[in-house]
Scaffold this motif. Structure first.
Motif, short mmCIF file in Angstrom:
data_model
loop_
_atom_site.label_atom_id
_atom_site.label_comp_id
_atom_site.label_asym_id
_atom_site.label_seq_id
_atom_site.Cartn_x
_atom_site.Cartn_y
_atom_site.Cartn_z
N ARG A 3 0.76 -0.96 0.06
CA ARG A 3 0.04 0.07 -0.09
C ARG A 3 0.72 0.53 0.28
N SER A 7 1.15 4.14 -2.59
CA SER A 7 0.83 5.59 -2.52
C SER A 7 1.87 6.38 -2.41
N ARG B 73 -4.11 0.26 8.99
CA ARG B 73 -5.38 1.27 8.55
C ARG B 73 -5.70 2.68 8.87
N LEU B 75 -6.31 5.41 8.83
CA LEU B 75 -7.70 6.21 7.82
C LEU B 75 -8.90 6.24 8.16
N SER B 95 -5.19 13.70 -7.38
CA SER B 95 -3.73 12.86 -7.43
C SER B 95 -3.77 13.10 -6.04
N HIS B 96 -4.19 14.04 -5.40
CA HIS B 96 -3.93 13.86 -3.35
C HIS B 96 -4.86 13.07 -2.78
N ARG B 98 -6.11 10.36 -4.04
CA ARG B 98 -5.17 8.77 -4.68
C ARG B 98 -4.63 8.25 -4.18
N TRP B 99 -3.17 8.82 -3.92
CA TRP B 99 -2.30 8.68 -3.24
C TRP B 99 -2.66 8.70 -1.40
N LEU B 100 -3.02 9.68 -1.33
CA LEU B 100 -3.50 9.63 0.51
C LEU B 100 -4.52 7.76 0.36
N ARG B 102 -4.65 5.35 -1.25
CA ARG B 102 -3.96 3.82 -1.84
C ARG B 102 -2.96 3.64 -0.70
N SER B 103 -2.50 4.68 0.53
CA SER B 103 -1.34 3.88 1.40
C SER B 103 -2.75 3.25 2.43
N ASN B 104 -3.78 3.29 2.18
CA ASN B 104 -4.85 2.44 3.64
C ASN B 104 -5.54 2.18 2.82
#
Lengths: 264, 312
Positions: A3, A7, B73, B75, B95-96, B98-100, B102-104
């Motif tokens: 992940r 990201s 996770r 968020l 996009s901002h 989206r990366w956020l 993805r990270s969770n």
């Protein structure tokens, strides 16, 4: 971890500055390797004395600036805007964030630098031959020669090491300007000192600073034939490259500690 | 109701200044808890400690009974808004998010959903750097809502919002609280939370000053006050003083009365046939209550500044 990688990849993909720096790395490597080769003239008094392999990869002196900017931009922008807090709220382990960034940076820089080193090398050899670097004094060198292949692959690895060093420095310093200045200084200041210090000290510089990595570009018995006339390698090619990677991982390790111990 | 956000004896020092001083608070679900105090009171530092961005010198900060760093996770558990400028300027709003996401492991489609929720759909592909402060706040709130979390921690979300944005934020926060979520919102302007928060936690110089329902805070500071207008002010004052109230002349024909409810004042005056031209009651505003409470603790007027770190 997947992940975090995804990201960070999304971040990188949508960050114009980083993409520009990556393209510049390739352009500078090819462009300046060709440019140096076209300007380099043979000196008939010392026929056979120049290192054609190294002369074909001189663009690294400029490409390294671009990779420092690239490596720094992956993290200093986040400190500048405060976005690092959002990053660390989403992924609480700083180690994961840093590993993801370092992995993506390597995966991007290595192939681009490899293609550019090879391309620049081939073009440079043509131009060098036109400038009088021809047999019998200068036998033709090709990409498939072991020393040439080592130098080309090694240059790409060296640029990767420099990019990682800049990422580590950026994590420590938390500021774009300071990071780029420090990174570029770390690469160029030793060069300035080479000529001004006694030989023994100059050799020490070639052994312990990130400059040691340039040994990988040598195909002869001299390390930086363009900068100093001393003979003998201060450090062996792969060992020199190793020193550059020690710097890279050292900077990343200190960066990790800084991220872990200092509040953001 | 069990507290889902809490601190116990939380202490944080920066050099010799104590930013958060032995702070114990509990934030409960299903309502909006305002976190107020003057600038430098330690609100932002407390929130950073709750989110694991700073490490405490003593005590603990817990979310659902665990340190934030231990959440899986995160968020999807806590949505946070910290600094409205915290975006890469060249990246688009979408996009901002989206990366956020993805990270969770949050599906990318959720980014468009929250953008719609905060009214930024039309500018989703525009550079966040070109956004006004109000739009950035909305994007920040979109980020907080991304993981559909049961807990929201919002640091000064009203800064930069226009009246329409304020109205929108109030309604959004009320709806989120009504859904049973925990909403913890800081502000240095008490007035902004007057109509919004259900409960208030007031801090000054890092220490807890009050942890009370909004209505109770107002009542604790000032009782009801009645203002009357009558041509016979003198007679009225004598009469009211005679029954134990404290009337104060506040103009030629005006009297302010404390200690007697409005209907008793009216009755008394009527019984003596004193003409009453106007009668109104006034309550201390939350702002007044807050000022009285924080006056002694104000970092600007006394002692060393308990730095709420300015995070550039």
């Amino acid at each position: 971890m997947t992940r975090t990688l995804l990201s960070e990849w999304t971040k990188l993909r949508t960050q114009r500055g980083a993409l520009v720096a990556l393209v510049m790395t390739g352009v500078l490597m090819v462009g300046f390797s060709a440019f140096f080769a076209s300007e380099q003239q043979t000196d008939t008094r010392f026929a056979g004395d120049d290192d054609l392999v190294q002369f074909g990869l001189m663009g690294i002196a400029f490409a390294e600036i671009a990779v420092v900017v690239l490596g720094a931009s992956l993290i200093t922008g986040e400190f500048g805007t405060g976005m690092i807090r959002t990053t660390l709220i989403a992924t609480q382990q700083p180690l994961r964030v840093l590993v993801a960034k370092a992995t993506l940076l390597s995966v991007l820089v290595l192939p681009v630098a490899l293609a550019a080193s090879a391309g620049g090398f081939v073009i440079a050899q043509e131009l060098l031959r036109d400038n009088g670097y021809a047999p019998p004094s200068y036998p033709e060198v090709s990409l498939t020669d072991p020393t040439a292949a080592r130098a080309v692959v090694g240059s790409a690895l060296l640029l990767t090491a420099y990019a990682l060093t800049a990422l580590g420095l950026g994590t420590i310093l938390r500021h774009s300007g300071a990071t780029i200045a420090t990174g570029v200084g770390l690469l160029f200041l030793p060069l300035l000192f080479l000529g001004t210090f006694p030989v023994s000290f100059a050799r020490r510089i070639e052994q312990v600073t990130p400059l040691a990595g340039f040994a990988i570009q040598s195909s002869g018995d001299r390390m930086l034939s363009a900068f100093d006339g001393r003979s003998g390698m201060a450090i062996q090619p792969w060992a020199g490259l190793g020193v550059a990677f020690v710097w890279a991982f050292g900077a990343l390790a200190v960066g990790y500690l800084a991220l872990r111990l200092r509040d953001v | 109701m069990e507290a889902v956000v809490e601190t116990r004896g939380l202490t944080k020092r920066y050099g010799r200044t104590v930013a958060v001083d032995d702070l114990s608070i509990a934030v409960r679900p299903g309502r909006i808890t305002g976190f107020v105090g003057p600038n430098g009171a330690g609100k932002t530092t407390t929130m950073h400690l709750l989110l694991g961005l700073a490490s405490a010198d003593a005590g603990e900060a817990l979310v659902q009974g665990r340190p934030y760093r231990a959440l899986e996770r995160p968020l999807t558990v806590v949505g946070a808004l910290l600094d409205a400028r915290a975006f890469h300027p060249s990246r688009s709003a979408r996009s901002h998010l989206r990366w956020l996401a993805r990270s969770n492991g949050i599906p990318g489609g959720r980014a468009d959903e929250v953008l719609r929720l905060v009214g930024l759909s039309t500018v989703a592909r525009k550079r966040a750097g070109a956004f006004s402060l109000g739009m950035r706040q909305r994007l920040g709130i979109a980020g907080a809502l991304l993981g559909d979390p049961p807990i929201l921690i919002l640091d000064e979300p009203t800064i930069g919002l226009d009246p329409e944005g304020m109205q929108w934020l109030r309604e959004t926060l009320r709806r989120l609280a009504a859904e049973g979520r925990t909403v913890f919102v800081s502000s240095h302007q008490m007035g902004e939370l007057e109509d919004t928060a259900d409960h208030l936690i007031v801090i000054g110089r890092g220490r807890l000053l009050a942890d009370v329902p909004v209505s109770e805070l107002i009542a604790s500071v000032s009782g009801e006050r009645v203002e009357i207008r009558t041509p016979e002010a003198h007679a009225a004052m004598r009469l009211l003083a005679g029954v134990g109230a404290t009337p104060v002349s506040s103009g030629r024909d005006r009297v302010a009365v404390e200690g007697l409810p409005a209907h008793r004042v009216a009755e008394l005056l009527a019984s003596r046939q004193i003409r009453l031209d106007e009668l109104r009651t006034s309550r201390a505003t939350l702002e007044e209550a807050y000022f009285r409470l924080t006056r002694d603790a104000a970092t600007h007027s006394a002692g060393p500044v308990a730095a709420e770190r300015s995070l550039a």
